[in-house]
Design a protein around this motif. Structure first.
Motif, PDB file in Angstrom:
ATOM      1  N   GLN A  80       0.818  -1.205   0.000  1.00  0.00           N
ATOM      2  CA  GLN A  80       0.000   0.000   0.000  1.00  0.00           C
ATOM      3  C   GLN A  80       0.858   1.263   0.000  1.00  0.00           C
ATOM      4  O   GLN A  80       0.575   2.220  -0.718  1.00  0.00           O
ATOM      5  N   VAL A  81       1.926   1.288   0.787  1.00  0.00           N
ATOM      6  CA  VAL A  81       2.797   2.458   0.845  1.00  0.00           C
ATOM      7  C   VAL A  81       3.476   2.682  -0.504  1.00  0.00           C
ATOM      8  O   VAL A  81       3.600   3.819  -0.965  1.00  0.00           O
ATOM      9  N   GLY A  93       1.923   7.070  -6.648  1.00  0.00           N
ATOM     10  CA  GLY A  93       0.869   8.012  -7.018  1.00  0.00           C
ATOM     11  C   GLY A  93       1.240   9.460  -6.746  1.00  0.00           C
ATOM     12  O   GLY A  93       0.771  10.369  -7.438  1.00  0.00           O
ATOM     13  N   THR A  94       2.078   9.702  -5.756  1.00  0.00           N
ATOM     14  CA  THR A  94       2.434  11.086  -5.430  1.00  0.00           C
ATOM     15  C   THR A  94       3.708  11.567  -6.126  1.00  0.00           C
ATOM     16  O   THR A  94       3.962  12.774  -6.151  1.00  0.00           O
ATOM     17  N   GLU A 129       0.938   4.258  -2.893  1.00  0.00           N
ATOM     18  CA  GLU A 129       0.699   5.661  -2.564  1.00  0.00           C
ATOM     19  C   GLU A 129       1.887   6.527  -2.959  1.00  0.00           C
ATOM     20  O   GLU A 129       1.709   7.647  -3.452  1.00  0.00           O
TER      21      GLU A 129
END
Length: 123
Positions: free
Chosen positions: A16-17, A23-24, A20
């Protein structure tokens, strides 16, 4: 029933990290590019003002305005210099093109610096 604490069977949050972060990353790179462009714009204004000041001083003592301004600005900035004398004041106007991410790649928007200096009397 007690809550489970991340044992072998709890794999729902794995990666998950990383997702994310991926995505950033584009947003972070866009922010860095925007800050860099602001730095270049500020530097171009400073460079144009300094080159105009040096050109006006050179013109006031009878030297070439273009050479004096060119000594302080690299060729990648696509500089133009205009000097004139009115009423004993030598005025220099330096125009640079606004760079896009680095000097040499410009978008044609001029950044101008203007300066004046009193004409030196010859003895």
């Amino acid at each position: 029933m007690p809550a489970r604490r991340g044992g072998r069977g709890d794999r729902g949050d794995r990666g998950q990290v990383a997702i994310e972060f991926v995505g950033t990353v584009p947003l972070i790179l866009l922010l860095v590019a925007a800050v860099w462009e602001c730095v270049l714009i500020g530097y171009a204004f400073s460079l144009a003002g300094n080159a105009a000041d040096e050109a006006a001083r050179a013109g006031a003592v009878g030297r070439s305005c273009e050479e004096a301004a060119g000594a302080h600005v690299g060729s990648a900035w696509n500089m133009t210099v205009a000097c004139s004398e009115t009423g004993g004041i030598v005025t220099a106007r330096v125009s640079l093109n606004l760079p896009l991410l680095y000097p040499g790649l410009d978008i044609g928007i001029p950044i101008e610096g203007e300066a004046g200096s009193p004409k030196e009397e010859e003895e």
